[in-house]
Design an enzyme around this catalytic site. Structure first.
Site, mmCIF file in Angstrom:
data_model
loop_
_atom_site.group_PDB
_atom_site.id
_atom_site.type_symbol
_atom_site.label_atom_id
_atom_site.label_comp_id
_atom_site.label_asym_id
_atom_site.label_seq_id
_atom_site.Cartn_x
_atom_site.Cartn_y
_atom_site.Cartn_z
ATOM 1 N N GLY A 46 0.832 -1.195 0.000
ATOM 2 C CA GLY A 46 0.000 0.000 0.000
ATOM 3 C C GLY A 46 0.866 1.244 0.000
ATOM 4 N N GLN A 51 3.417 9.881 0.610
ATOM 5 C CA GLN A 51 4.687 9.168 0.769
ATOM 6 C C GLN A 51 5.636 9.414 -0.412
ATOM 7 O OE1 GLN A 51 2.481 5.341 1.915
ATOM 8 N NE2 GLN A 51 4.435 5.129 2.960
ATOM 9 N N CYS A 94 5.534 -0.212 6.998
ATOM 10 C CA CYS A 94 5.238 0.964 6.169
ATOM 11 C C CYS A 94 6.475 1.283 5.344
ATOM 12 C CB CYS A 94 4.897 2.144 7.074
ATOM 13 S SG CYS A 94 4.522 3.660 6.179
ATOM 14 N N LEU A 95 6.275 1.597 4.071
ATOM 15 C CA LEU A 95 7.426 1.911 3.222
ATOM 16 C C LEU A 95 8.164 3.162 3.697
ATOM 17 C CD1 LEU A 95 5.953 1.068 -0.297
ATOM 18 C CD2 LEU A 95 7.531 -0.292 1.091
ATOM 19 N N HIS A 136 -4.658 2.039 7.674
ATOM 20 C CA HIS A 136 -3.249 2.464 7.720
ATOM 21 C C HIS A 136 -2.992 3.547 6.666
ATOM 22 C CE1 HIS A 136 1.262 1.515 7.787
ATOM 23 N NE2 HIS A 136 1.110 2.256 6.708
ATOM 24 N N GLU A 137 -3.449 3.282 5.437
ATOM 25 C CA GLU A 137 -3.205 4.246 4.351
ATOM 26 C C GLU A 137 -4.005 5.522 4.568
ATOM 27 O OE1 GLU A 137 -0.735 3.727 2.558
ATOM 28 O OE2 GLU A 137 -0.508 1.606 3.009
ATOM 29 N N HIS A 140 -2.318 7.962 6.709
ATOM 30 C CA HIS A 140 -1.309 8.780 6.024
ATOM 31 C C HIS A 140 -1.917 10.088 5.526
ATOM 32 C CE1 HIS A 140 2.343 6.382 5.870
ATOM 33 N NE2 HIS A 140 1.681 5.314 5.456
HETATM 34 NI NI NI Z 1 2.382 3.368 5.468
#
Ligand code: NI
Length: 172
Positions: A46, A51, A94-95, A136-137, A140
């Site tokens: 995701g 990001q 998370c990236l 989660h996304e 962000h």
């Molecule tokens: Ni994330």
């Protein structure tokens, strides 16, 4: 399509609140294509636009397993319509917080309204991984990282380690 740089925490840009997309144009679709390619290359499941430094309410996701066909999903301006009282815990990563995985408890089911890749209004009932990933996304988009759901001690430990890695990378 192009792979974009993923912003790594701690970084003030990740704490911004993303703005709604006015219309799903070709430009927005090109951004979503880049986001998907960036996410696959990472690899991750995701990614939110912030990001890659774009403060717009856009998420891409693919929860297909390795032995399954790719299943790209796009969520523009997602809104939570309903959340369940029952909770589920998943080890999240998370990236933007590379190499750290921690249990986070969230509502187990959510109903979300969003615009798809073509700008069509849709609704989805999500549970399990999809529910967790969506929340989660969507965090962000509010400038929240999964580490913000952890204890202060754990969060500051993770962010300090990431900060240290950044300094090492900058000095080489
Ligand atoms: Ni994330």
């Amino acid at each position: 399509m192009a792979i974009r740089d993923i912003i790594i925490a701690p970084d003030a840009r990740l704490t911004q609140i993303s703005k709604p997309v006015e219309a799903v144009t070709d430009e927005i679709r090109a951004l979503m294509d880049d986001m998907l390619e960036t996410m696959y290359a990472a690899p991750g499941i995701g990614l939110a636009a912030i990001q890659v430094g774009v403060p717009l309410r856009i998420i891409v996701m693919d929860l297909a397993r390795e032995d399954e066909e790719p299943d790209p999903r796009y969520f523009v301006n997602p809104e939570i319509l309903e959340i369940s009282d029952d909770l589920a815990t998943y080890a999240e990563g998370c990236l933007s917080v590379p190499d750290f995985y921690e249990d986070v408890e969230r509502p187990a089911h959510v109903r979300v309204r969003y615009l798809d890749y073509d700008g069509e209004l849709r609704e989805i009932e999500a549970d399990e991984m999809l529910a967790t990933c969506l929340q989660h996304e969507m965090d962000h988009l509010e400038g929240i990282l999964f580490v913000d759901h952890l204890s202060k001690l754990k969060r500051s430990m993770i962010l300090k380690k990431l900060q240290k890695q950044k300094r090492i990378q900058e000095s080489v």
